[in-house]
Design a protein around this motif. Structure first.
Motif, PDB file in Angstrom:
ATOM      1  N   MET A 135       0.942  -1.063   0.004  1.00  8.58           N
ATOM      2  CA  MET A 135      -0.272   0.009  -0.043  1.00  8.58           C
ATOM      3  C   MET A 135       0.834   1.229   0.117  1.00  8.58           C
ATOM      4  N   GLY A 136       2.278   0.998  -0.136  1.00  5.37           N
ATOM      5  CA  GLY A 136       3.220   2.348  -0.378  1.00  5.37           C
ATOM      6  C   GLY A 136       3.558   2.816   0.879  1.00  5.37           C
ATOM      7  N   ALA A 137       3.538   2.000   2.194  1.00  2.00           N
ATOM      8  CA  ALA A 137       4.015   2.406   3.327  1.00  2.00           C
ATOM      9  C   ALA A 137       5.542   1.766   3.430  1.00  2.00           C
ATOM     10  N   GLU A 138       6.224   2.560   4.279  1.00  4.28           N
ATOM     11  CA  GLU A 138       7.550   2.198   4.560  1.00  4.28           C
ATOM     12  C   GLU A 138       7.656   1.506   5.937  1.00  4.28           C
ATOM     13  N   LEU A 139       8.324   0.275   6.125  1.00  2.00           N
ATOM     14  CA  LEU A 139       8.361  -0.361   7.277  1.00  2.00           C
ATOM     15  C   LEU A 139       9.739   0.045   8.137  1.00  2.00           C
ATOM     16  N   SER A 140       9.443   1.249   8.820  1.00  2.00           N
ATOM     17  CA  SER A 140      10.666   2.022   9.586  1.00  2.00           C
ATOM     18  C   SER A 140      11.212   0.995  10.382  1.00  2.00           C
ATOM     19  N   VAL A 141      10.355   0.637  11.487  1.00  2.00           N
ATOM     20  CA  VAL A 141      10.866  -0.395  12.771  1.00  2.00           C
ATOM     21  C   VAL A 141       9.836  -1.578  12.699  1.00  2.00           C
ATOM     22  N   CYS A 142      10.634  -2.859  12.726  1.00  2.00           N
ATOM     23  CA  CYS A 142      10.193  -4.134  12.738  1.00  2.00           C
ATOM     24  C   CYS A 142      10.533  -4.686  13.966  1.00  2.00           C
ATOM     25  N   ILE A 143       9.789  -5.212  14.914  1.00  3.11           N
ATOM     26  CA  ILE A 143      10.359  -5.756  15.950  1.00  3.11           C
ATOM     27  C   ILE A 143       9.484  -7.187  16.096  1.00  3.11           C
ATOM     28  N   SER A 144      10.230  -8.376  16.379  1.00  2.00           N
ATOM     29  CA  SER A 144       9.521  -9.597  16.439  1.00  2.00           C
ATOM     30  C   SER A 144      10.215 -10.248  17.533  1.00  2.00           C
ATOM     31  N   THR A 145       9.692 -11.513  17.814  1.00  2.00           N
ATOM     32  CA  THR A 145       9.818 -12.476  19.082  1.00  2.00           C
ATOM     33  C   THR A 145      10.809 -13.334  19.022  1.00  2.00           C
ATOM     34  N   THR A 146      10.872 -13.951  17.765  1.00  2.00           N
ATOM     35  CA  THR A 146      11.636 -15.163  17.839  1.00  2.00           C
ATOM     36  C   THR A 146      12.310 -15.396  16.204  1.00  2.00           C
ATOM     37  N   ALA A 147      13.077 -16.150  16.225  1.00  2.00           N
ATOM     38  CA  ALA A 147      13.606 -16.589  14.941  1.00  2.00           C
ATOM     39  C   ALA A 147      12.661 -17.244  13.909  1.00  2.00           C
ATOM     40  N   SER A 148      12.791 -16.916  12.537  1.00  2.00           N
ATOM     41  CA  SER A 148      11.628 -17.502  11.914  1.00  2.00           C
ATOM     42  C   SER A 148      12.079 -17.407  10.426  1.00  2.00           C
ATOM     43  N   ALA A 149      11.788 -18.172   9.576  1.00  2.00           N
ATOM     44  CA  ALA A 149      11.960 -18.316   8.045  1.00  2.00           C
ATOM     45  C   ALA A 149      11.137 -17.041   7.372  1.00  2.00           C
ATOM     46  N   SER A 150      10.072 -16.642   8.276  1.00  2.00           N
ATOM     47  CA  SER A 150       9.116 -15.695   7.779  1.00  2.00           C
ATOM     48  C   SER A 150       9.908 -14.408   7.623  1.00  2.00           C
ATOM     49  N   HIS A 151      10.813 -14.087   8.433  1.00  4.00           N
ATOM     50  CA  HIS A 151      11.654 -12.886   8.608  1.00  4.00           C
ATOM     51  C   HIS A 151      12.531 -12.448   7.166  1.00  4.00           C
ATOM     52  N   ALA A 152      12.767 -13.480   6.400  1.00  2.00           N
ATOM     53  CA  ALA A 152      13.636 -13.401   5.099  1.00  2.00           C
ATOM     54  C   ALA A 152      12.691 -12.934   4.035  1.00  2.00           C
ATOM     55  N   LEU A 153      11.259 -12.947   4.331  1.00  2.00           N
ATOM     56  CA  LEU A 153      10.233 -12.453   3.264  1.00  2.00           C
ATOM     57  C   LEU A 153       9.705 -11.427   3.607  1.00  2.00           C
ATOM     58  N   LEU A 154      10.153 -10.373   4.715  1.00  2.00           N
ATOM     59  CA  LEU A 154       9.587  -9.277   5.065  1.00  2.00           C
ATOM     60  C   LEU A 154      10.296  -8.384   4.167  1.00  2.00           C
ATOM     61  N   PRO A 155       9.556  -7.245   3.618  1.00  2.00           N
ATOM     62  CA  PRO A 155       9.948  -6.319   2.885  1.00  2.00           C
ATOM     63  C   PRO A 155      10.533  -5.143   3.778  1.00  2.00           C
ATOM     64  N   ALA A 156      11.263  -5.337   4.439  1.00  2.00           N
ATOM     65  CA  ALA A 156      12.139  -4.384   5.302  1.00  2.00           C
ATOM     66  C   ALA A 156      13.619  -4.544   5.366  1.00  2.00           C
ATOM     67  N   SER A 157      14.261  -3.804   5.788  1.00  2.00           N
ATOM     68  CA  SER A 157      15.667  -3.764   5.832  1.00  2.00           C
ATOM     69  C   SER A 157      15.991  -4.471   6.927  1.00  2.00           C
ATOM     70  N   GLU A 158      15.426  -4.543   8.136  1.00  2.00           N
ATOM     71  CA  GLU A 158      16.035  -4.955   9.527  1.00  2.00           C
ATOM     72  C   GLU A 158      14.760  -5.503  10.441  1.00  2.00           C
ATOM     73  N   VAL A 159      14.863  -6.554  10.909  1.00  2.00           N
ATOM     74  CA  VAL A 159      14.009  -7.112  11.983  1.00  2.00           C
ATOM     75  C   VAL A 159      14.748  -7.412  13.351  1.00  2.00           C
ATOM     76  N   ILE A 160      14.397  -6.684  14.528  1.00  2.00           N
ATOM     77  CA  ILE A 160      15.143  -6.778  15.641  1.00  2.00           C
ATOM     78  C   ILE A 160      14.223  -7.643  16.446  1.00  2.00           C
ATOM     79  N   LEU A 161      14.880  -8.790  17.111  1.00  2.00           N
ATOM     80  CA  LEU A 161      14.330  -9.515  17.980  1.00  2.00           C
ATOM     81  C   LEU A 161      14.548  -8.880  19.339  1.00  2.00           C
ATOM     82  N   GLY A 162      13.386  -8.284  19.740  1.00  2.00           N
ATOM     83  CA  GLY A 162      13.367  -7.310  20.978  1.00  2.00           C
ATOM     84  C   GLY A 162      12.174  -7.479  21.649  1.00  2.00           C
ATOM     85  N   ASP A 163      12.063  -6.205  22.518  1.00  2.00           N
ATOM     86  CA  ASP A 163      10.858  -5.494  23.273  1.00  2.00           C
ATOM     87  C   ASP A 163      10.307  -4.504  22.790  1.00  2.00           C
ATOM     88  N   LEU A 164       9.264  -4.126  23.494  1.00  2.00           N
ATOM     89  CA  LEU A 164       8.410  -2.710  23.124  1.00  2.00           C
ATOM     90  C   LEU A 164       9.383  -1.450  23.123  1.00  2.00           C
TER      91      LEU A 164
END
Length: 451
Positions: free
Chosen positions: A330-359
């Motif tokens: 929809m034309g948005a930019e994924l500026s911050v992506c935080i997740s909980t655990t390792a997953s093959a899904s992260h390789a498909l995410l259209p973002a530059s970085e995924v941080i395994l962290g907290d809020l």
């Protein structure tokens, strides 16, 4: 492909992730006449129970082996036996799913041996299926526990059977609501196929009133249906977390499978309907062609509010991929992506970085974002930053109707697009400090709008 970075902080502040035992318990909630049991202290079970009750606003059956300081040292066999016998006597479940916790995993108990011994000593349990799930809560997250539980259920109960051509298995991920599963079932049945949903929280946590009461789960996938999964002609998994269970069904019964990484957005739903058409030998029903055109119009109407939008998302991997991919489309930019655990899904995410962290990690990076998306524990972060919050995932305890939210399929995709756009419209229409300025003037009052 997103680069995965693990937060190196000494402690977690405002946690995003939930534990493996809770994820396994949620999977057990989708089984009919089932009693999930946490093998650990009463506190472990109490916290999980509170979150489930607050999210679904329903009575939740959940028991504990009530480990104490003494049994943590000497072993919990007697606690397991006592808990199983009491549950069998009072609730008479057809299935008991026993989830370990950090306490019982750390002290090194042979819990599988415990269950075998209980089976041998107590013949009253012969009519009750027992499923053991290893879910230490000091590693992994909610999605991992769910994945392990569904895989263990399949491994324990599914057997090879003669193939029923029109029967297929549907393995939904933990990020799907009861409303999502209802939508998927309706789509599959529209092709003349008969789905076995494993697990099916749409039957047990869909918020219905019933005159019948029992101490176990009320609704969901039955033991007979789980066993019959070995006769299906195909298995469809929704989310990377379902891959292990689909592979287990294939290993046991030779049932081929396909994993759909998400069912939010145009392209994955096109593939999904094409696969159902192949399996059934039928054309795509006209109503779904109509729904597809409605999604296209929804995207056209809403892109004014999502184009260039900077979003910060905190979610489990499969939910992060589902919402994040749609936002990017929809034309948005994924500026911050935080997740909980390792997953093959992260390789498909259209973002530059995924941080395994907290809020807290999310809050630090979201100061320049326009929209925050996470569960209800992000509400204080949103208030501090002065940003709009769209609640997604589990738990959402300060809103009602969570069981009926639908965000997959063409119809669910349209719902999600409108929800995001309406959050931004409300944000734009509200005055904020600094938006209005009264400049000094030698003449009459001159009011100008900044920005």
């Amino acid at each position: 492909m997103a680069i995965v970075v693990e937060s190196q902080k000494a402690c977690t502040v405002n946690p995003l992730k939930l534990s493996q035992p809770l994820g396994a318990t949620y999977a057990a909630m989708g089984l009919d006449a089932c009693m999930p049991v946490m093998h650990g202290s009463q506190g472990c079970t109490s916290f999980a129970l509170v979150l489930l009750v607050r999210h679904f606003k329903e009575a939740i059956p959940l028991q504990t082996t009530a480990m104490s300081e003494v049994t943590a040292i000497l072993g919990g066999y007697e606690n397991v036996e006592t808990a199983l016998m009491n549950i069998r006597k009072r609730a008479a479940p057809k299935m008991i799913v026993l989830c370990t916790t950090g306490l019982t995993e750390t002290n090194g108990e042979d819990i599988e041996g415990h269950l075998a011994m209980v089976r041998k000593r107590k013949r009253e349990l012969d009519d009750t299926e027992l499923v053991l799930v290893s879910t230490p809560d000091y590693v992994g997250a909610f999605e991992d526990g769910y994945r392990r539980a569904v895989t263990a259920i399949v491994e324990t109960l599914v057997k090879p059977l003669p193939t029923v051509r029109q029967q297929i298995n549907l393995v939904p991920g933990s990020h799907l609501s009861p409303g999502d599963i209802d939508e998927l079932r309706e789509i599959i049945c529209a092709f003349g196929l008969e789905p076995i949903v494993l697990p099916d929280v749409s039957g047990s946590l869909d918020g219905h009133l019933d005159s019948v009461w029992r101490g176990t789960t009320l609704g969901g996938t039955t033991v007979d249906q789980i066993r019959a999964a070995g006769a299906s002609s195909f298995t469809i998994g929704v989310g990377e977390q379902t891959r292990d269970a689909a592979e287990m069904v294939e290993a046991i019964a030779g049932v081929p499978f396909e994993i759909f990484e998400r069912l939010t957005g145009l392209e994955p739903n096109d593939r999904f309907l094409h696969r159902l058409a192949q399996l059934s030998g039928r054309a795509v029903p006209a109503r779904y062609l109509r729904q597809r055109s409605q999604v296209l119009d929804a995207m056209l109407d809403s892109h004014f509010y999502t184009g260039g939008l900077k979003a910060a998302i905190g979610a489990e991997p499969d939910l992060l991929l589902s919402i994040g991919s749609l936002l990017r489309e929809m034309g948005a930019e994924l500026s911050v992506c935080i997740s909980t655990t390792a997953s093959a899904s992260h390789a498909l995410l259209p973002a530059s970085e995924v941080i395994l962290g907290d809020l807290e990690d999310m809050e630090r990076g979201a100061s320049n974002c326009d929209l925050l998306i996470t569960h209800s524990h992000g509400r204080q972060m949103a208030a501090r930053l002065g940003k709009p919050l769209m609640r997604a995932g589990f738990p959402v305890f300060d809103r009602v109707g969570n069981a009926h939210r639908c965000q997959i399929g063409y119809r669910g995709t349209m719902n999600l697009i409108f929800e995001i756009a309406n959050v931004m419209i409300e944000r734009i229409s509200q005055p904020h400090p600094g938006d209005w300025k009264l400049p000094q003037s030698s003449g009459g009052l001159d009011v100008s709008i900044q920005g």
